[in-house]
Write a protein that holds these residues in place. Sequence first.
Motif, PDB file in Angstrom:
ATOM      1  N   LYS A   1       0.822  -1.216   0.000  1.00  0.00           N
ATOM      2  CA  LYS A   1       0.000   0.000   0.000  1.00  0.00           C
ATOM      3  C   LYS A   1       0.852   1.259   0.000  1.00  0.00           C
ATOM      4  O   LYS A   1       0.458   2.291  -0.543  1.00  0.00           O
ATOM      5  CB  LYS A   1      -0.954  -0.003   1.197  1.00  0.00           C
ATOM      6  N   GLU A   2       2.021   1.176   0.628  1.00  0.00           N
ATOM      7  CA  GLU A   2       2.886   2.358   0.704  1.00  0.00           C
ATOM      8  C   GLU A   2       3.640   2.621  -0.599  1.00  0.00           C
ATOM      9  O   GLU A   2       4.274   3.665  -0.772  1.00  0.00           O
ATOM     10  CB  GLU A   2       3.895   2.225   1.850  1.00  0.00           C
TER      11      GLU A   2
ATOM     12  N   HIS B  51       0.789   2.208  -5.996  1.00  0.00           N
ATOM     13  CA  HIS B  51      -0.139   1.145  -5.606  1.00  0.00           C
ATOM     14  C   HIS B  51      -1.568   1.416  -6.084  1.00  0.00           C
ATOM     15  O   HIS B  51      -2.214   0.526  -6.664  1.00  0.00           O
ATOM     16  CB  HIS B  51      -0.117   0.964  -4.087  1.00  0.00           C
ATOM     17  N   GLU B  52      -2.075   2.621  -5.859  1.00  0.00           N
ATOM     18  CA  GLU B  52      -3.454   2.943  -6.219  1.00  0.00           C
ATOM     19  C   GLU B  52      -3.658   2.915  -7.738  1.00  0.00           C
ATOM     20  O   GLU B  52      -4.695   2.472  -8.225  1.00  0.00           O
ATOM     21  CB  GLU B  52      -3.849   4.309  -5.656  1.00  0.00           C
TER      22      GLU B  52
END
Length: 383
Positions: A283-284, A288-289
């Motif tokens: 996620k970091e 990722h998004e």
Amino acid sequence: MCGDCKNFETIAVHGSCEWSENTGSISVPIYQTATFKHAGLSQSTGYDYSRLQNPTREELEKTIARLEGGKEGLAFSTGMAAIDAVARLFLPGDHVIISDDLYGGTYRLFEDVYKNYGIEVTYVDTTNLEEILKAIKHNTKAFYIETPSNPMMKISDIKKISELARNNGVITIVDNTFLTPYFQKPLDLGADIVIHSGTKFLGGHNDTLSGLLVASREDLIEKLRFAQVSIGATLSPFDSWLIQRGIKTLPVRLEKQQQNAIEIANWLKECSEVEEVFYPGFKENKGHEICLRQASGFGSMLSFTVKKKETVEKILGNVQVISFAESLGGVESLITYPYLQTHAAIPEEIRNKIGVTDKLLRLSVGIENINDLIEDLNKSFNK
């Protein structure tokens, strides 16, 4: 065509469903021939010479086009031969914007070969749209991106870059080697050309070389096909068959490889000798998004830096289950030292700038038992 082959896994197994012969063979035949017989003057079977067309290679080309959602596919003897065909789209005086974090062989091709023919190149961080925009010139003809990038796993936004390209009258070329069409389909996101080193995940067994292109525009296909048959770096019938066979198990392999990669990435994250782990599934991770939006998986490639340079030599000298070898994407796990191997052609100052330092290792995770892989890594760190 078998109309029931609509989902990726089924298409991967059955291919284009367009080839036919009257023996009932389940496997596509290997047409191991250099030339084809004609019945008479102006009477052709549709095949003349295997550099130009071969039924085995054609089946592979149709299959990868179908999997990527493109109009046509083209198969080459290596991934670099495929990239070379793309580079031949450009003329002296043309300008290309390329990801600054990319395979060293691609850098070498543009810097040491095509610059001599007047092709201008600018390397930018393609995760930053503003940098791309600033780099556009009146003679810019294409954006060339790797995503995830090799070896830092940076994620570029294919849809936004493709929109920027269209607004500026240029084409978008995406190297999709790391995720394959199973996890990511650049053409659906607006790209014009997709590149694969078929040697990697598509073949999947570290036993053959190949390169593949898929394009969505007829004008580009015509030019790429001309380069393919004129230069002659076409894929042999037997190697075409090997890649076609590899594709049959692509979804199964990628799911297992990704599962293993996630566990290894998390294990490395907790390792006291590891400084940082680069994996899109975290996620970091900066991209990722974006990866969640444009792909259905994170793949099985990851890189990591160690705190001490001496640890690199220790790991590479002690791994047993994991092989210290170049390449990636096969069923066997491979660890590579980009600084002196895959990215040696890139000047040291550029390598250091993008993060390809002498403390970076790249890991291609295979389908072995995860406990054996982690135990192997643990032993290699602690011997």
